[in-house]
Structures are given as C-alpha cells and as structure tokens.
Design a protein around this motif. Structure first.
Motif, mmCIF file in Angstrom:
data_model
loop_
_atom_site.group_PDB
_atom_site.id
_atom_site.type_symbol
_atom_site.label_atom_id
_atom_site.label_comp_id
_atom_site.label_asym_id
_atom_site.label_seq_id
_atom_site.Cartn_x
_atom_site.Cartn_y
_atom_site.Cartn_z
ATOM 1 N N ASP A 7 13.450 18.129 -11.102
ATOM 2 C CA ASP A 7 12.909 16.880 -11.661
ATOM 3 C C ASP A 7 12.930 15.823 -10.556
ATOM 4 O O ASP A 7 13.907 15.095 -10.387
ATOM 5 C CB ASP A 7 13.752 16.445 -12.859
ATOM 6 N N MET A 8 11.835 15.748 -9.820
ATOM 7 C CA MET A 8 11.757 14.837 -8.684
ATOM 8 C C MET A 8 11.892 13.384 -9.119
ATOM 9 O O MET A 8 12.584 12.583 -8.456
ATOM 10 C CB MET A 8 10.446 15.043 -7.933
ATOM 11 N N GLU A 9 11.262 13.026 -10.222
ATOM 12 C CA GLU A 9 11.308 11.637 -10.682
ATOM 13 C C GLU A 9 12.737 11.212 -11.030
ATOM 14 O O GLU A 9 13.186 10.135 -10.652
ATOM 15 C CB GLU A 9 10.395 11.455 -11.903
ATOM 16 N N HIS A 10 13.432 12.086 -11.733
ATOM 17 C CA HIS A 10 14.789 11.749 -12.184
ATOM 18 C C HIS A 10 15.770 11.673 -11.010
ATOM 19 O O HIS A 10 16.574 10.750 -10.923
ATOM 20 C CB HIS A 10 15.266 12.788 -13.207
ATOM 21 N N ILE A 11 15.701 12.641 -10.093
ATOM 22 C CA ILE A 11 16.634 12.632 -8.971
ATOM 23 C C ILE A 11 16.361 11.455 -8.029
ATOM 24 O O ILE A 11 17.291 10.878 -7.465
ATOM 25 C CB ILE A 11 16.607 13.987 -8.218
ATOM 26 N N THR A 12 15.087 11.086 -7.905
ATOM 27 C CA THR A 12 14.745 9.914 -7.100
ATOM 28 C C THR A 12 15.336 8.656 -7.716
ATOM 29 O O THR A 12 15.879 7.789 -7.015
ATOM 30 C CB THR A 12 13.222 9.771 -6.967
ATOM 31 N N TYR A 13 15.261 8.571 -9.039
ATOM 32 C CA TYR A 13 15.814 7.411 -9.742
ATOM 33 C C TYR A 13 17.330 7.341 -9.568
ATOM 34 O O TYR A 13 17.880 6.285 -9.229
ATOM 35 C CB TYR A 13 15.456 7.482 -11.229
ATOM 36 N N LEU A 14 18.024 8.480 -9.793
ATOM 37 C CA LEU A 14 19.483 8.501 -9.702
ATOM 38 C C LEU A 14 19.960 8.102 -8.308
ATOM 39 O O LEU A 14 20.860 7.264 -8.148
ATOM 40 C CB LEU A 14 20.014 9.895 -10.040
ATOM 41 N N LEU A 15 19.363 8.710 -7.284
ATOM 42 C CA LEU A 15 19.768 8.406 -5.913
ATOM 43 C C LEU A 15 19.378 6.977 -5.523
ATOM 44 O O LEU A 15 20.147 6.275 -4.855
ATOM 45 C CB LEU A 15 19.157 9.404 -4.943
ATOM 46 N N GLY A 16 18.194 6.563 -5.940
ATOM 47 C CA GLY A 16 17.738 5.207 -5.623
ATOM 48 C C GLY A 16 18.670 4.154 -6.203
ATOM 49 O O GLY A 16 19.025 3.172 -5.527
ATOM 50 N N GLN A 17 19.086 4.364 -7.465
ATOM 51 C CA GLN A 17 20.011 3.429 -8.101
ATOM 52 C C GLN A 17 21.346 3.381 -7.366
ATOM 53 O O GLN A 17 21.923 2.316 -7.142
ATOM 54 C CB GLN A 17 20.246 3.841 -9.565
ATOM 55 N N ALA A 18 21.845 4.566 -6.987
ATOM 56 C CA ALA A 18 23.135 4.640 -6.300
ATOM 57 C C ALA A 18 23.065 3.977 -4.923
ATOM 58 O O ALA A 18 23.983 3.247 -4.519
ATOM 59 C CB ALA A 18 23.570 6.094 -6.171
ATOM 60 N N LEU A 19 21.989 4.235 -4.195
ATOM 61 C CA LEU A 19 21.838 3.636 -2.870
ATOM 62 C C LEU A 19 21.720 2.118 -2.964
ATOM 63 O O LEU A 19 22.314 1.374 -2.170
ATOM 64 C CB LEU A 19 20.610 4.218 -2.166
ATOM 65 N N ASN A 20 20.951 1.649 -3.942
ATOM 66 C CA ASN A 20 20.763 0.199 -4.104
ATOM 67 C C ASN A 20 22.057 -0.490 -4.515
ATOM 68 O O ASN A 20 22.410 -1.541 -3.972
ATOM 69 C CB ASN A 20 19.676 -0.076 -5.145
ATOM 70 N N SER A 21 22.764 0.093 -5.478
ATOM 71 C CA SER A 21 23.978 -0.555 -5.982
ATOM 72 C C SER A 21 25.087 -0.591 -4.941
ATOM 73 O O SER A 21 26.004 -1.419 -5.026
ATOM 74 C CB SER A 21 24.467 0.152 -7.250
ATOM 75 N N ASN A 22 25.019 0.302 -3.958
ATOM 76 C CA ASN A 22 26.028 0.325 -2.893
ATOM 77 C C ASN A 22 25.513 -0.267 -1.588
ATOM 78 O O ASN A 22 26.180 -0.159 -0.553
ATOM 79 C CB ASN A 22 26.505 1.761 -2.663
ATOM 80 N N ASN A 23 24.321 -0.886 -1.651
ATOM 81 C CA ASN A 23 23.736 -1.547 -0.475
ATOM 82 C C ASN A 23 23.682 -0.622 0.741
ATOM 83 O O ASN A 23 24.013 -1.030 1.866
ATOM 84 C CB ASN A 23 24.512 -2.821 -0.132
ATOM 85 N N MET A 24 23.270 0.628 0.500
ATOM 86 C CA MET A 24 23.154 1.575 1.607
ATOM 87 C C MET A 24 21.955 1.207 2.472
ATOM 88 O O MET A 24 20.939 0.700 1.984
ATOM 89 C CB MET A 24 23.005 3.001 1.072
ATOM 90 N N ALA A 25 22.045 1.507 3.762
ATOM 91 C CA ALA A 25 21.043 1.068 4.730
ATOM 92 C C ALA A 25 19.704 1.770 4.541
ATOM 93 O O ALA A 25 19.649 2.939 4.139
ATOM 94 C CB ALA A 25 21.553 1.321 6.142
ATOM 95 N N LEU A 26 18.637 1.060 4.834
ATOM 96 C CA LEU A 26 17.316 1.657 4.968
ATOM 97 C C LEU A 26 17.131 2.096 6.410
ATOM 98 O O LEU A 26 17.694 1.505 7.324
ATOM 99 C CB LEU A 26 16.232 0.642 4.601
ATOM 100 N N GLY A 27 16.340 3.143 6.611
ATOM 101 C CA GLY A 27 16.099 3.610 7.974
ATOM 102 C C GLY A 27 16.065 5.120 8.026
ATOM 103 O O GLY A 27 15.533 5.782 7.127
ATOM 104 N N GLU A 28 16.643 5.682 9.065
ATOM 105 C CA GLU A 28 16.604 7.128 9.250
ATOM 106 C C GLU A 28 17.600 7.824 8.324
ATOM 107 O O GLU A 28 18.649 7.270 7.984
ATOM 108 C CB GLU A 28 16.920 7.487 10.698
ATOM 109 N N ALA A 29 17.262 9.059 7.942
ATOM 110 C CA ALA A 29 18.136 9.839 7.072
ATOM 111 C C ALA A 29 18.093 11.309 7.466
ATOM 112 O O ALA A 29 17.056 11.837 7.851
ATOM 113 C CB ALA A 29 17.723 9.670 5.611
ATOM 114 N N TYR A 30 19.249 11.954 7.369
ATOM 115 C CA TYR A 30 19.386 13.386 7.612
ATOM 116 C C TYR A 30 19.818 14.050 6.310
ATOM 117 O O TYR A 30 20.321 13.396 5.398
ATOM 118 C CB TYR A 30 20.440 13.669 8.689
ATOM 119 N N GLY A 31 19.632 15.355 6.242
ATOM 120 C CA GLY A 31 20.041 16.076 5.044
ATOM 121 C C GLY A 31 20.711 17.394 5.382
ATOM 122 O O GLY A 31 20.378 18.033 6.386
ATOM 123 N N VAL A 32 21.666 17.791 4.547
ATOM 124 C CA VAL A 32 22.332 19.088 4.667
ATOM 125 C C VAL A 32 22.070 19.848 3.368
ATOM 126 O O VAL A 32 22.396 19.357 2.287
ATOM 127 C CB VAL A 32 23.844 18.933 4.896
#
Length: 355
Positions: free
Chosen positions: A53-78
């Motif tokens: 569910d791309m829409e749902h996971i995008t929402y969950l991660l987006g909310q978490a990143l925003n609420s914790n003021n995580m940086a915009l920019g480059e990202a890596y994944g494991v």
C-alpha cells in the motif's frame, strides 16, 4: 517543519514490522547520528520487501518525518527481504573494472535468474587459489528490479532524493569495517558473526576485516516465539504477547513456575535453543570453506538481544565470546545502536546498488 539540508542524510532500514530511520552524516572522522525514529508497519502495508500500500506507507512515514523535523535532502535505504538472492562465485583474476562485464555476460551461468528482472551487484571476498590458479572470490547480490524501483519511488514521494539502496549484510559489514572497538573494550579483529533475531527470520553475517564472507537467513524468527506463547496465553493477542516479551529484562531471574514471567522466560529459552543449531550449521559451512576459517566472536543485534542472559546462552552453546552491540568507537549516537545498526551502516558510502 522539515528543512532542506545538504549536511545531514536520512537512512531507512526497511523491516517486516517497522521502518527505522536515522538522520546523520558520515565523514572520515566517523558517524554522527542526530535523530532516530521507528515507524511500525502492518503486514498489509509492507512485508518482505514488498510495498503493498504505497499511499498508506507514504502517509505513515511522511507524518513521522514531519513530526520529528527530519531533514529534507538525500536519502539511503537498506532492504531486508528473502527475495534478495546471494551467491558465492569464483572468476578468473582480472582488473576491478573488468568484473562487472564478466558478471553481465555470464550471470545466468552463475545463478538461474532472468537478468533483466534483477539489479545485480557484487562484493569482493578476496583472492582464492583454485587448482593452483589464482582467482577472485565474489558474492553476487541480486535484488528484484521491482523492489528497487518501488523503494526508490517511495523515497521520492517523501520529498527526498534517493541515492543508494543497500542490503543488511553489507550495511553491517561497513559499520564494523570503519570501527576498531565495540562497547569500549572489545577490539574488532578476526572473524565476527553478527546475528540479528528478526521477526520473520534470523540473519547471520560473518565479516572478516573488510570482507563479508557469509550472509544467510535462518527461517526461524521470533514470530515463532509469539506463536508458541499464544498457546500459553490464549487470551492475549499478538501485541499483548509482544509487550510481555519486551517487558522481560533478563532470562536469568528466578520466578515461581506459575507466574507469567517464568512462562515467558521458558518460551524465550526454548526459542533461542531452536535457532542455535541452525546458526551452528552456518558456522560449520564457513569453517569448512577454507583452511583457517573460524568465527572468533559473536555480536548480537536488535530483536531479543536486549534481554540479559541471551549473550551467556550464546557463549555457552557456541563456545565463543558473545556481546550485544551497545557502542562503537567511531559512532556518536545516544540511541539504541543494536536496533539502528543497519540504518546507521547504510549511511556509509563505499559503493552499493545506486540509483
């Protein structure tokens, strides 16, 4: 409010039950981690490397990143998934810049896959003599192209710039490679077996110096512990059983046999003892591969490693020193290093599966 920065980078560790994210930077001096978060995900949203569910996971991660003021920019994944195929191969001794072309033209001789469906990378395992001829030992890492593309798409939807996708074995290799001490006193020398007790399976990576020698999955994760305890506590759901496991601080405490604590401890010990023989088979495979191969000590990561007493069980079974990763001399991080090790290792750029 999230701000754009070229200084810090985000690294995502995608697992079956949660997605772990760290914000930090890697330099010649080491790693500095400023923030870390963990976002629980349900099976119908993300499972075994598949985004359902791309829409749902995008929402969950987006909310978490925003609420914790995580940086915009480059990202890596494991990425952690049973869909990743690894295979050890030998090729003639050639220059480094010739290895990729040899793999490209002979890939289907080494591993039975449709090359067009996979992103293929390799890790050098060092030279080896084969019937008196020097060759190069390689580990092929084949990730389904659909999984790579979906994770890159997710990172883009989070308004980030995807740079690198890695897999857990290589992330741990890099993390150990750039450090010299674990927990302040244990020197990183010889062959180290890093064991992660995951939900679906346990991951065993054997690292020797800067080389990842073995990377294997054992299909016995701690979900089997939860299933076992569900028969002991039939009135509890999975989350309630997890809470009982997480509340356990030590398996060496003495409790009356009719207490819940005793029953949970007994379940944990039974589960651990069921995993160890499978891990031992991997150790034997490694030792049989080449004269002098042996695991010198064991490092426990994430999962049940937080419970005191697991280290002692491991030491006694394998007759090898065992520690839980709590600190590394070149990593500045105030959080749970054992939990976020993969994500932190993902920040180290030494050449991976690139966008």
């Amino acid at each position: 409010m999230r701000i754009f920065t070229r200084k810090n980078v985000l690294s995502f560790d995608f697992t079956n039950t949660e997605i772990k994210v760290v914000e930090g930077k890697y330099s010649r001096k080491g790693l500095v981690i400023d923030k870390s978060i963990s976002v629980p995900v349900a099976r119908d949203i993300y499972w075994d490397g598949i985004i359902h569910d791309m829409e749902h996971i995008t929402y969950l991660l987006g909310q978490a990143l925003n609420s914790n003021n995580m940086a915009l920019g480059e990202a890596y994944g494991v990425i952690n998934t049973t869909e990743i195929l690894t295979r050890g191969i030998m090729i003639p001794k050639v220059e480094d810049n010739e290895i990729d072309s040899i793999i490209h033209y002979q890939l289907e001789d080494y591993i039975p896959i449709n090359a067009e469906d996979y992103v293929v990378n390799h890790l050098k395992l060092g030279p080896i003599m084969d019937e008196g001829i020097e060759k190069i030992n390689l580990m092929l890492v084949c990730v389904p192209k659909s999984i790579v593309e979906s994770h890159l798409s997710l990172i883009k939807k989070l308004k980030l710039k995807p740079m690198v996708l890695d897999y857990s074995g290589n992330a741990i290799r890099k993390l150990l490679m750039i450090n010299q001490q674990i927990n302040g006193s244990n020197e990183i020398t010889g062959s180290i077996a890093a064991i992660g007790f995951g939900y679906e399976s346990s991951i065993i990576n054997i690292i020797d110096g800067d080389l990842l020698k073995v990377s294997r999955l054992v299909d016995i994760g701690w979900k089997y512990l939860i299933e076992s305890l569900s028969h002991v506590f039939p009135g509890l759901n999975e989350n309630e059983i997890k809470e009982k496991i997480n509340a356990l601080t030590s398996i060496d405490e003495d409790y009356e046999s009719n207490t819940d604590e005793y029953k949970v401890i007994n379940g944990v010990k039974t589960y651990i003892n069921s995993v160890f023989p499978n891990i031992d088979m991997i150790f034997r495979y490694y030792s049989a591969g080449q004269v002098g191969n042996d695991v010198d000590y064991i490092v426990l990561l994430d999962g049940l490693s937080n419970i005191d007493g697991i280290e002692k069980m491991c030491t006694n079974f394998f007759n090898k020193p065992t520690i839980r990763m709590k600190s590394l001399n070149r990593v500045k991080f105030d959080g749970d290093l054992s939990k976020y090790a993969n994500a932190i290792g993902g920040l180290i750029r030494l050449g991976e599966v690139k966008k």
